[in-house]
Design a protein around this motif. Structure first.
Motif, PDB file in Angstrom:
ATOM      1  N   VAL A 177       0.860  -1.185   0.000  1.00 16.00           N
ATOM      2  CA  VAL A 177       0.000   0.000   0.000  1.00 16.00           C
ATOM      3  C   VAL A 177       0.896   1.234   0.000  1.00 16.00           C
ATOM      4  N   SER A 207       1.460   6.403   3.017  1.00 19.15           N
ATOM      5  CA  SER A 207       0.531   7.257   3.763  1.00 19.15           C
ATOM      6  C   SER A 207      -0.769   6.552   4.122  1.00 19.15           C
ATOM      7  N   ASN A 208      -0.936   5.327   3.659  1.00 16.49           N
ATOM      8  CA  ASN A 208      -2.190   4.599   3.890  1.00 16.49           C
ATOM      9  C   ASN A 208      -2.109   3.828   5.201  1.00 16.49           C
ATOM     10  N   ASP A 209      -2.680   4.384   6.245  1.00 16.32           N
ATOM     11  CA  ASP A 209      -2.679   3.718   7.549  1.00 16.32           C
ATOM     12  C   ASP A 209      -3.973   2.941   7.802  1.00 16.32           C
ATOM     13  N   LYS A 241     -12.091  -2.924  -0.794  1.00 23.25           N
ATOM     14  CA  LYS A 241     -11.043  -2.067  -1.347  1.00 23.25           C
ATOM     15  C   LYS A 241     -10.738  -2.465  -2.801  1.00 23.25           C
ATOM     16  N   GLY A 268      -3.388   7.159  -5.288  1.00 17.30           N
ATOM     17  CA  GLY A 268      -4.656   6.711  -4.722  1.00 17.30           C
ATOM     18  C   GLY A 268      -5.649   6.175  -5.728  1.00 17.30           C
ATOM     19  N   ASP A 295      -6.282   1.017  -3.893  1.00 19.42           N
ATOM     20  CA  ASP A 295      -5.971   0.997  -2.458  1.00 19.42           C
ATOM     21  C   ASP A 295      -4.769   0.127  -2.114  1.00 19.42           C
TER      22      ASP A 295
END
Length: 277
Positions: free
Chosen positions: A146, A149-151, A162, A199, A202
């Motif tokens: 991922v 920045s995708n937490d 997703k 983005g 996902d």
């Protein structure tokens, strides 16, 4: 008079028999003639390798899977290319790497466009119905990646609903479809990974080695999620009933591992021995 006639008749018949025997043999030198049937001995030079091009090992890959196989200044390079080249040399053949779209690569093999596929193909039970596989030339597995920045995506459970990117016709597509109904196919896994940061998708499920290499070489701001989803044996694919060539390929792989050549190639491309990955 009758006795003389019988003697003459006997002599004539004997002469005719001798003439007929000589004509059938076709040999007037007195040498013994050996009649041989079709040559059933195995050709010592080719050893029934059933090659598409004599003297060459033609091996296929997509050419879109950096650092495994890709083009640099129109030349095919990468880990798969070096492994295929080393295998060819150890068999005594000229290496001839070629590219083919991944979604039709098995059809090309069955259509005798090339001898084998050395393109990071996973040996699966389904594929074994169509082709044979060598011993593995590296071990890997499906990995979720991922954006850094995708937490919100931290475990496999987070995949539900997703959009997950995969390479078309890969085994990763099957894995992704067990997690979500929204799966997007790409011609290359690199293209899928590049869509993470903006983005557009996902997550990506791809080979762990491919993702790690993208981070190291391209500086993609992506990260791994969890452990590998499954253990995959990456092998050389070959048409069925090519047993002699398959045996030679297995011997070459074993020799490469034993004498350290394999580890040298692996360290060059990945910084680790991926047979142990």
């Amino acid at each position: 008079m009758k006795r003389k006639g019988k003697w003459v008749l006997t002599s004539i018949l004997s002469l005719i028999f001798i003439l007929l025997l000589g004509a059938c043999s076709g040999n007037t030198s007195g040498e013994k003639v050996e009649v041989s049937g079709p040559d059933t001995k195995e050709d010592a030079s080719s050893e029934n390798l059933k090659l598409v091009h004599d003297g060459k090992l033609t091996f296929a890959m997509s050419g879109l899977l950096k650092p495994l196989n890709y083009k640099d200044n129109n030349e095919l390079v990468g880990f798969d290319v070096e492994i295929g080249t080393e295998i060819a040399k150890r068999i005594g053949l000229e290496p001839n790497p070629v590219t083919n779209p991944w979604e039709t690569i098995n059809q090309g093999l069955k259509g005798n466009k090339y001898d084998v596929i050395i393109g990071s193909m996973t040996a699966t039970e389904e594929r074994l119905k169509q082709v044979d596989f060598s011993d593995p030339y590296y071990i890997s597995g499906a990995q979720i990646f991922v954006a850094e920045s995708n937490d919100a995506f931290q475990t496999t459970e987070d995949a539900s609903g997703k959009k997950i990117g995969v390479m078309q016709a890969s085994t990763h597509k099957e894995v992704a479809e067990t997690m979500t109904d929204d799966v997007k196919g790409y011609p290359s896994e690199i293209y899928a990974l590049q869509d993470l940061v903006p983005g557009r998708i996902d997550a990506v499920i791809t080979d762990k080695i491919v993702g790690v290499s993208a981070i190291n070489e391209q500086g993609l701001k992506i990260k791994l999620v969890g452990d590998v989803l499954n253990r995959e044996e990456i092998s050389v694919a070959i048409n069925k009933n090519h047993d002699v060539l398959l045996e030679k390929i297995n011997e070459a792989i074993a020799e490469m591992i034993a004498d350290g050549t394999y580890e040298e190639i692996s360290m060059k491309w990945f910084g680790l021995n991926i047979m142990e990955n």
